[in-house]
Design an enzyme around this catalytic site. Structure first.
Site, PDB file in Angstrom:
ATOM      1  N   THR A  18       0.724  -7.295  -0.335  1.00  0.00           N
ATOM      2  CA  THR A  18       0.873  -7.208  -1.860  1.00  0.00           C
ATOM      3  C   THR A  18       1.237  -7.304  -2.895  1.00  0.00           C
ATOM      4  OG1 THR A  18       1.937  -5.224  -0.469  1.00  0.00           O
ATOM      5  CG2 THR A  18      -0.613  -4.358  -1.156  1.00  0.00           C
ATOM      6  N   GLY A  47      10.079  -6.718  -0.289  1.00  0.00           N
ATOM      7  CA  GLY A  47      11.432  -6.103   0.245  1.00  0.00           C
ATOM      8  C   GLY A  47      12.210  -4.564   0.148  1.00  0.00           C
ATOM      9  N   LYS A 146      16.681  -1.858   2.975  1.00  0.00           N
ATOM     10  CA  LYS A 146      17.300  -2.234   3.741  1.00  0.00           C
ATOM     11  C   LYS A 146      17.720  -3.342   3.094  1.00  0.00           C
ATOM     12  CE  LYS A 146      12.466  -2.809   5.251  1.00  0.00           C
ATOM     13  NZ  LYS A 146      11.066  -3.585   5.158  1.00  0.00           N
TER      14      LYS A 146
HETATM   15  P1  B16 Z   1       6.239   1.049  -3.268  1.00  0.00           P
HETATM   16  P2  B16 Z   1       7.329  -3.600   2.597  1.00  0.00           P
HETATM   17  C1  B16 Z   1       7.799  -2.608  -0.528  1.00  0.00           C
HETATM   18  O1  B16 Z   1       7.127  -3.407   1.259  1.00  0.00           O
HETATM   19  C2  B16 Z   1       7.332  -4.398  -0.842  1.00  0.00           C
HETATM   20  O2  B16 Z   1       7.228  -5.614  -0.457  1.00  0.00           O
HETATM   21  C3  B16 Z   1       8.146  -4.376  -2.047  1.00  0.00           C
HETATM   22  O3  B16 Z   1       8.375  -5.525  -3.553  1.00  0.00           O
HETATM   23  C4  B16 Z   1       7.996  -3.067  -3.059  1.00  0.00           C
HETATM   24  O4  B16 Z   1       9.423  -2.696  -3.448  1.00  0.00           O
HETATM   25  C5  B16 Z   1       8.008  -2.026  -1.919  1.00  0.00           C
HETATM   26  O5  B16 Z   1       7.940  -2.181  -1.303  1.00  0.00           O
HETATM   27  C6  B16 Z   1       8.249  -0.087  -2.499  1.00  0.00           C
HETATM   28  O6  B16 Z   1       6.832  -0.259  -2.779  1.00  0.00           O
HETATM   29  O7  B16 Z   1       6.574  -0.006  -5.125  1.00  0.00           O
HETATM   30  O8  B16 Z   1       4.893   1.134  -2.982  1.00  0.00           O
HETATM   31  O9  B16 Z   1       6.982   1.886  -3.165  1.00  0.00           O
HETATM   32  O10 B16 Z   1       7.750  -4.893   2.418  1.00  0.00           O
HETATM   33  O11 B16 Z   1       8.496  -2.988   2.523  1.00  0.00           O
HETATM   34  O12 B16 Z   1       6.804  -2.906   3.394  1.00  0.00           O
HETATM   35 MG    MG Z   2       7.736  -7.376   3.063  1.00  0.00          MG
END
Ligand code: B16
Ligand code: MG
Length: 218
Positions: A18, A47, A146
C-alpha cells in the site's frame, strides 16, 4: 528455542504494497503545499503512523503548522488514500502470502495482524483476507508506535500466546526493533541493509513453506 505457536504479520510491505498509494496521496499533498516529495522521502514513512508521517513530510517542506491544521491535512490525505484502497483486490496480495498462511492454518499456528494502519480492516476486507486472522491489532488499538512493542504484545495477548512463542513478519526497521523489544523472533521482508536485526531476511514469502520456516529457528 521455544515452540512457534503464532505468527504476527505487519500489513503494508508484508501482505500488500500500500506504500505506493500512500506515496501518491502524500506527494499530492506536498505539491499542493508547494514542494516536492520523492520516492526516497516516502521510504521514511514506512511503518510510521499517519500523524508522524505528516510531521516528517512537513519537515521536508520546512513548513510549520498548528495541530488543528495538521489534523485537517492528515484527514485530507487519508480521504485521497482511501479512494485507492477501496479499489484494491486480492490480486494485490504479495507473492507467497496466501499459500504460507494456508500452511500455518493447517499446522494450527495462530495468526494475528500487527499494523500501524487505521485502514487495516478495510484493506483486509478488500483483499478478502480478514477471515484468516485470529486477532487484529491496528492503529486504532494502540497508543505507541513501533519500535515500541505495544502492537505485537497486544497481538500475542489477544491470541493468548506468550511472546517467545511468536514470530513477527515486518518490512520496516522500526517493526523489527518492536519485535525484538517484545521478546519475539522476526522475519524481515525486504533488504538486509535495513532489516539485518531480524532472524532472517527474505525478499518476499514466495515459495516459503512451513518446513523451511521452522528450520530458520532451529
Ligand atoms: P494509515 P504497516 C503503516 O502500515 C504504513 O507502512 C505507513 O506508511 C502508514 O503511515 C501507517 O501504516 C498508517 O497508515 O494512514 O492507513 O493509518 O506497515 O504498519 O502495516
Ligand atoms: Mg509495513
Amino acid at each position: 528455542m521455544s515452540e512457534i505457536k503464532a505468527c504476527i504479520f505487519d500489513l503494508d510491505g508484508v501482505i500488500v504494497d500500500t506504500a505506493k498509494y500512500h506515496y501518491i496521496a502524500w506527494k499530492a499533498l506536498a505539491n499542493k503545499l508547494g514542494f516536492d516529495f520523492t520516492l526516497e522521502d516516502n521510504e521514511r514513512l514506512k511503518g510510521v503512523s499517519r500523524m508522524r508521517s505528516l510531521e516528517i513530510l512537513l519537515e521536508i517542506g520546512k513548513i510549520e503548522l498548528s495541530q488543528k491544521e495538521m489534523e485537517k491535512l492528515a484527514q485530507k490525505k487519508n480521504e485521497q488514500y482511501v479512494k485507492y484502497i477501496v479499489k484494491m483486490t486480492a490480486d494485490e496480495i504479495l507473492p507467497g502470502v496466501v499459500d504460507f498462511i494456508s500452511e500455518l492454518k493447517e499446522q494450527n499456528i495462530k495468526i494475528a495482524l500487527g499494523s500501524a494502519s487505521k485502514n487495516a480492516v478495510l484493506i483486509l476486507e478488500q483483499i478478502n483476507l480478514l477471515h484468516v486472522f485470529d486477532a487484529l491489532v491496528d492503529g486504532t488499538k494502540v497508543k505507541s508506535a513501533k519500535p515500541n512493542p505495544e502492537i505485537f504484545l497486544k497481538g500475542a495477548d489477544e491470541l493468548g500466546i506468550s511472546p517467545d512463542n511468536c514470530v513477527v513478519f515486518e518490512d520496516a526497521e522500526a517493526g523489527i526493533e518492536a519485535a525484538i523489544n517484545a521478546g519475539m523472533r522476526s522475519i524481515g521482508i525486504g533488504s538486509p541493509s535495513n532489516l539485518g536485526k531480524a532472524n532472517k531476511v527474505m525478499k518476499d514469502m514466495k515459495g516459503l513453506d512451513f518446513e523451511t520456516f521452522i528450520k530458520i529457528f532451529n
